[in-house]
Design a protein around this motif. Structure first.
Motif, PDB file in Angstrom:
ATOM      1  N   GLN A  21     126.508 -40.505-110.618  1.00  0.00           N
ATOM      2  CA  GLN A  21     126.710 -40.744-112.044  1.00  0.00           C
ATOM      3  C   GLN A  21     126.981 -42.210-112.379  1.00  0.00           C
ATOM      4  O   GLN A  21     126.550 -42.692-113.435  1.00  0.00           O
ATOM      5  CB  GLN A  21     127.890 -39.883-112.537  1.00  0.00           C
ATOM      6  CG  GLN A  21     128.146 -39.945-114.025  1.00  0.00           C
ATOM      7  CD  GLN A  21     127.011 -39.345-114.848  1.00  0.00           C
ATOM      8  OE1 GLN A  21     126.188 -38.591-114.322  1.00  0.00           O
ATOM      9  NE2 GLN A  21     126.941 -39.685-116.131  1.00  0.00           N
ATOM     10  N   ALA A  79     123.568 -33.401-114.955  1.00  0.00           N
ATOM     11  CA  ALA A  79     122.265 -34.056-114.861  1.00  0.00           C
ATOM     12  C   ALA A  79     121.468 -33.870-116.147  1.00  0.00           C
ATOM     13  O   ALA A  79     120.829 -34.812-116.656  1.00  0.00           O
ATOM     14  CB  ALA A  79     121.490 -33.503-113.655  1.00  0.00           C
ATOM     15  N   PRO A 107     118.825 -39.957-113.583  1.00  0.00           N
ATOM     16  CA  PRO A 107     118.943 -38.483-113.552  1.00  0.00           C
ATOM     17  C   PRO A 107     117.762 -37.800-112.871  1.00  0.00           C
ATOM     18  O   PRO A 107     117.932 -36.758-112.225  1.00  0.00           O
ATOM     19  CB  PRO A 107     119.037 -38.104-115.041  1.00  0.00           C
ATOM     20  CG  PRO A 107     118.402 -39.235-115.773  1.00  0.00           C
ATOM     21  CD  PRO A 107     118.717 -40.465-114.982  1.00  0.00           C
ATOM     22  N   TRP A 110     118.249 -38.064-109.241  1.00  0.00           N
ATOM     23  CA  TRP A 110     119.342 -37.153-108.904  1.00  0.00           C
ATOM     24  C   TRP A 110     118.837 -35.724-108.779  1.00  0.00           C
ATOM     25  O   TRP A 110     119.113 -35.020-107.818  1.00  0.00           O
ATOM     26  CB  TRP A 110     120.398 -37.297-110.000  1.00  0.00           C
ATOM     27  CG  TRP A 110     121.634 -36.452-109.803  1.00  0.00           C
ATOM     28  CD1 TRP A 110     121.935 -35.650-108.773  1.00  0.00           C
ATOM     29  CD2 TRP A 110     122.722 -36.346-110.724  1.00  0.00           C
ATOM     30  NE1 TRP A 110     123.140 -35.047-108.941  1.00  0.00           N
ATOM     31  CE2 TRP A 110     123.652 -35.455-110.153  1.00  0.00           C
ATOM     32  CE3 TRP A 110     123.004 -36.918-111.965  1.00  0.00           C
ATOM     33  CZ2 TRP A 110     124.847 -35.111-110.787  1.00  0.00           C
ATOM     34  CZ3 TRP A 110     124.202 -36.587-112.591  1.00  0.00           C
ATOM     35  CH2 TRP A 110     125.113 -35.684-112.011  1.00  0.00           C
TER      36      TRP A 110
END
Length: 543
Positions: A21, A79, A107, A110
């Motif tokens: 994050q 996310a 994101p 991720w």
């Protein structure tokens, strides 16, 4: 996955936050800061405020909530919130700052990295959402090629990135799994190795044998306390050259052994010893040992080192010495009156009337048995002599064996046997001729005694560059494996010899073994009951 290895602690959560994050939060903060400085109208827009707020809320929730206690897929909510936040930020800044769409990488990566192949589709869909947000907000679908390109380019790039990241994630996961398995196997192997080392050490210390192991560089690897005590008594250390001491004597407990001829130096230079006896320690504090050395090899056949084992046989050696002393004493005491008897027999033989057949026969019988008794006493004395001092001279063993075997040709013929001598070439050896004659005579005498009429005896002499072999082979009654194992024991006689009333006191082979051993040679017996026996003596050319 490394990003989401939440280990049940706040520290683990912070570490996951910094990997997943924090990069997006930092990027959003930087874009917002740029907006404040250069784009005041855009930074105050609803889209910009919603995007920044969503990133902030998602970041706070990531740090505050105990995600490590919940299933990992719950983090999808963070996310997806990030995806929506990036979509609002791109909507706010797309005209002044088109590159703001690159925030979608965080994101998307991720999702592709952490949640498997199915998340790649979600990542691609998120990219389409981000690139299509301006059109959705305006309520106008793309109508020109350039508008379509603007919407499609980011998802295509993100798709390639997501696929690459996802594949890298799977390979990394597989590699980590293999690493964990290998690490567990390594730990198990290490544990087994430690257990084996501890067991070896325990065995070394438990067995009542002095043990020392050296590697190929003659470095001491392991030795037990019995070995350390023994060499301390001898006046040296196992871990320091010359690995030999001044208080070491041969089996006769008289002759000092030179350093280079002691057990450890000989074993380390490859001259392996086999059941060799030494007396170690100063007089009054001596112990007798019988040592054996063996080369240790690894499973691939390469040499690992040398293991030396020594048994304490002090009590046995002393009891045997008492027996030998007793035999020597009794033999000496018997020889004195026997000498007198033989002397008076010679006097009587000169004075007796040879015309009396009965008296002459009686005197001959007495003389013959007295001579036989004298020979037995001589054998006993020779057996009791542990010094085995040798007078070594270059000698043709072929000529010696032929000469020693000559008297047995007549004896064998009289017993209905065939005796053959196979010694075609001279074989020069450094030996004590008188002692080796005893060896040949004892072996031939036994062969004649234990071979039935019609049998055959072969005396052979052969050699190579380093050693000479003398063998006596007969077709006699043979011996069982148990009898072969006891054949060298003094005063032992096989059951067959007693049943057949074969003369002897059972010391011949023991005497042969002692003489051969004093020459640093070996003696082997190969025998089969009912087939015959072969005795082979091997002598080094240079004792």
């Amino acid at each position: 996955m490394p990003v989401f290895e939440l280990n049940g602690t706040r520290r683990g959560r912070v570490r996951a936050f910094s990997r997943a994050q924090l990069p997006l939060a930092a990027g959003a903060f930087f874009v917002t800061l740029e907006g404040v400085v250069a784009m005041p109208d855009a930074v105050g827009s609803t889209s910009a405020l919603l995007g920044a707020a969503l990133v902030g809320v998602a970041s706070v929730l990531f740090l505050a909530l105990p995600w490590e206690r919940w299933p990992v897929w719950w983090l999808l909510s963070i996310a997806l919130a990030d995806v929506v936040a990036v979509a609002f930020l791109r909507l706010a800044y797309v005209e002044q700052l088109p590159t703001v769409g690159l925030l979608a990488i965080f994101p998307v990566v991720w999702l592709a990295y952490a949640f498997g192949r199915w998340a790649i589709l979600l990542a691609v869909g998120s990219a389409f959402l981000i690139s299509s947000m301006p059109a959705i907000a305006a309520g106008e679908p793309p109508t020109t090629a350039i508008e379509v390109v603007r919407i499609v380019t980011l998802p295509v790039i993100v798709t390639g990135l997501a696929v690459a990241v996802g594949e890298a994630a799977r390979q990394l996961a597989s590699s980590q799994q293999r690493t964990r398995l290998a690490n567990r196997e390594l730990q198990e192997s290490l544990r087994r190795a430690e257990d084996s080392a501890h067991l070896s050490r325990t065995i070394f210390e438990t067995v009542p044998v002095a043990l020392a192991f050296y590697d190929t560089d003659q470095r001491l690897v392991m030795a037990n306390s019995l070995a350390e005590q023994a060499v301390t008594l001898a006046g040296f250390r196992l871990d320091r050259p010359p690995h030999a001491g001044a208080e070491v004597r041969r089996a006769d407990n008289r002759t000092l052994i030179p350093f280079e001829d002691q057990i450890v130096p000989r074993a380390l230079r490859g001259d392996l010893v086999d059941h060799e006896m030494e007396w170690i320690g100063p007089v009054g504090h001596q112990i007798a040992i019988v040592a054996t050395a063996q080369t240790v090899r690894r499973t691939d056949g390469s040499t690992w080192g040398t293991l030396i084992a020594a048994h304490d046989v002090t009590d046995l050696a002393r009891s045997l010495r008492v027996k030998e002393d007793f035999i020597a004493t009794v033999s000496h005491e018997l020889r004195t009156p026997l000498t007198s008897i033989i002397g008076y027999l010679e006097v009587l033989d000169g004075e007796v009337d040879r015309g009396s057949p009965l008296l002459v026969k009686a005197l001959d019988t007495i003389a013959r048995n007295a001579a036989n008794l004298e020979e037995r006493i001589t054998q006993l004395l020779d057996t009791a002599d542990q010094r085995r001092s040798l007078v070594l001279r270059p000698t043709d063993l072929t000529e010696l064996a032929t000469r020693s075997g000559a008297p047995f040709l007549t004896q064998a013929a009289g017993a209905g046997l065939e005796l053959r001598v196979d010694a075609p070439e001279p074989q020069w050896v450094a030996l004590d001729a008188e002692k080796v004659e005893q060896v040949v005579e004892n072996l031939l005498s036994n062969a004649v005694k234990y071979t039935p009429p019609g049998g055959r005896i072969d005396l052979r002499v052969a050699g190579d560059d380093d050693r000479v072999r003398l063998s006596v082979r007969d077709s006699g009654i043979g011996m069982s494996p148990d009898e072969v194992a006891q054949a060298f024991d003094k005063f032992w006689r096989a059951d067959s010899a007693r049943h057949e009333a074969v003369q002897g006191i059972g010391i011949g082979l023991g005497l042969v073994r002692d003489i051969v051993g004093a020459h640093r040679g070996t003696i082997d017996i190969d025998s089969t009951p009912g087939t015959g026996t072969t005795v082979t003596v091997t002598l080094p050319r240079h004792a």
